[in-house]
Design a protein around this motif. Structure first.
Motif, mmCIF file in Angstrom:
data_model
loop_
_atom_site.group_PDB
_atom_site.id
_atom_site.type_symbol
_atom_site.label_atom_id
_atom_site.label_comp_id
_atom_site.label_asym_id
_atom_site.label_seq_id
_atom_site.Cartn_x
_atom_site.Cartn_y
_atom_site.Cartn_z
ATOM 1 N N VAL A 50 -98.283 -57.617 -48.227
ATOM 2 C CA VAL A 50 -97.258 -56.707 -47.723
ATOM 3 C C VAL A 50 -95.950 -57.076 -48.404
ATOM 4 O O VAL A 50 -95.751 -58.221 -48.808
ATOM 5 C CB VAL A 50 -97.110 -56.792 -46.186
ATOM 6 N N ALA A 51 -95.061 -56.097 -48.517
ATOM 7 C CA ALA A 51 -93.787 -56.348 -49.195
ATOM 8 C C ALA A 51 -92.876 -57.245 -48.372
ATOM 9 O O ALA A 51 -92.199 -58.122 -48.900
ATOM 10 C CB ALA A 51 -93.088 -55.021 -49.506
ATOM 11 N N SER A 52 -92.867 -57.034 -47.060
ATOM 12 C CA SER A 52 -91.996 -57.829 -46.200
ATOM 13 C C SER A 52 -92.443 -57.669 -44.755
ATOM 14 O O SER A 52 -93.262 -56.811 -44.436
ATOM 15 C CB SER A 52 -90.540 -57.389 -46.347
ATOM 16 N N GLY A 96 -104.129 -49.969 -36.684
ATOM 17 C CA GLY A 96 -104.103 -50.110 -38.142
ATOM 18 C C GLY A 96 -104.789 -48.952 -38.843
ATOM 19 O O GLY A 96 -105.666 -48.294 -38.289
ATOM 20 N N GLY A 97 -104.389 -48.713 -40.070
ATOM 21 C CA GLY A 97 -104.967 -47.627 -40.850
ATOM 22 C C GLY A 97 -105.390 -48.074 -42.238
ATOM 23 O O GLY A 97 -105.354 -47.281 -43.176
ATOM 24 N N ALA A 98 -105.793 -49.326 -42.380
ATOM 25 C CA ALA A 98 -106.205 -49.836 -43.690
ATOM 26 C C ALA A 98 -107.565 -49.250 -44.054
ATOM 27 O O ALA A 98 -108.360 -48.905 -43.188
ATOM 28 C CB ALA A 98 -106.284 -51.356 -43.669
ATOM 29 N N ARG A 113 -101.538 -48.887 -45.974
ATOM 30 C CA ARG A 113 -100.570 -47.798 -46.126
ATOM 31 C C ARG A 113 -99.196 -48.429 -46.281
ATOM 32 O O ARG A 113 -98.863 -49.373 -45.581
ATOM 33 C CB ARG A 113 -100.573 -46.886 -44.902
ATOM 34 N N SER A 114 -98.399 -47.919 -47.161
ATOM 35 C CA SER A 114 -97.089 -48.535 -47.414
ATOM 36 C C SER A 114 -96.149 -48.415 -46.225
ATOM 37 O O SER A 114 -95.344 -49.299 -45.975
ATOM 38 C CB SER A 114 -96.440 -47.925 -48.661
ATOM 39 N N ALA A 115 -96.240 -47.338 -45.437
ATOM 40 C CA ALA A 115 -95.303 -47.129 -44.327
ATOM 41 C C ALA A 115 -95.496 -48.139 -43.207
ATOM 42 O O ALA A 115 -94.550 -48.482 -42.512
ATOM 43 C CB ALA A 115 -95.451 -45.712 -43.782
ATOM 44 N N SER A 116 -96.699 -48.613 -43.003
ATOM 45 C CA SER A 116 -96.953 -49.539 -41.888
ATOM 46 C C SER A 116 -97.889 -50.652 -42.338
ATOM 47 O O SER A 116 -98.849 -50.976 -41.655
ATOM 48 C CB SER A 116 -97.545 -48.779 -40.704
ATOM 49 N N ALA A 121 -102.409 -54.498 -41.840
ATOM 50 C CA ALA A 121 -102.955 -55.841 -42.072
ATOM 51 C C ALA A 121 -103.406 -56.469 -40.757
ATOM 52 O O ALA A 121 -104.488 -57.065 -40.680
ATOM 53 C CB ALA A 121 -101.918 -56.724 -42.765
ATOM 54 N N LEU A 122 -102.603 -56.331 -39.716
ATOM 55 C CA LEU A 122 -102.979 -56.877 -38.410
ATOM 56 C C LEU A 122 -104.206 -56.152 -37.859
ATOM 57 O O LEU A 122 -105.047 -56.767 -37.206
ATOM 58 C CB LEU A 122 -101.802 -56.803 -37.437
#
Length: 191
Positions: A50-52, A96-98, A113-116, A121-122
């Protein structure tokens, strides 16, 4: 890894590795994800980059971690799973939507998904916990024999008799303590 933070303890099972981000639960606890940045680091080394992360996401991650730990501990003891822990794990899994994707090297990777991305990940971690708790993997949940640790881990050894969550830390420490106690007993007995 930064010398300011303890190393991650990474195992082969995502869910129990995640619970290992808090170790020595019955001694002097060692928090391995004390900051949002460390959570992002852990997710990255676990294949869920994840980015942050925000402080609120770190708090939610810790809530999931403790729910998985409570459920895994109960399962290892063959006790009923705590209803509250099951609710938390299920909530994270459905949030989650991975998506699992196949690489050209025949490996599975997770596309977040980049938005969440943190929630995704969780969700992957929660889904992994569900698989472990539901008995979908070959192995067994166990608790570390170290009295200060008692971490839940997934034992895939052939005999299913592994005693420690991590041989490099808990196992070595316990074996060394037994050895030294034996030496002291021998010295006291004059042998």
């Amino acid at each position: 890894m930064s010398p300011r933070f303890p190393d991650f303890r990474l195992g082969k099972v995502l869910a129990t590795s995640f619970t290992g981000t808090l170790s020595e639960r019955h001694g002097e606890p060692v928090e391995r994800i004390p900051t949002p940045g460390r959570l992002a680091d852990w997710l990255t080394v676990s294949g869920l980059a994840v980015a942050s992360c925000t402080t609120a996401q770190l708090d939610r991650a810790r809530e999931l971690r403790e729910a998985i730990h409570a459920a895994a501990t109960a399962a290892a003891r063959q006790d009923p799973l705590p209803a509250a822990a099951v609710r938390v794990i299920n909530d994270f899994s459905t949030r989650g939507g991975a998506a699992a994707v196949l690489t050209p090297e025949n490996d599975r990777q997770w596309r977040l998904r980049s938005a969440s991305a943190v929630d995704d990940a969780l969700g992957v971690i929660a889904a992994d916990a569900i698989g472990v708790l539901a008995g979908e993997r070959d192995g067994r949940l166990a608790l570390c024999a170290s009295p200060t640790c008692r971490a839940a881990f997934f034992d895939t050894s052939q005999s299913r008799s592994r005693r420690w969550c991590d041989m490099g830390t808990c196992g070595n420490r316990e074996k060394k303590a037994r050895y030294l106690a034996g030496r002291r007993a021998d010295a006291a007995a004059g042998t």
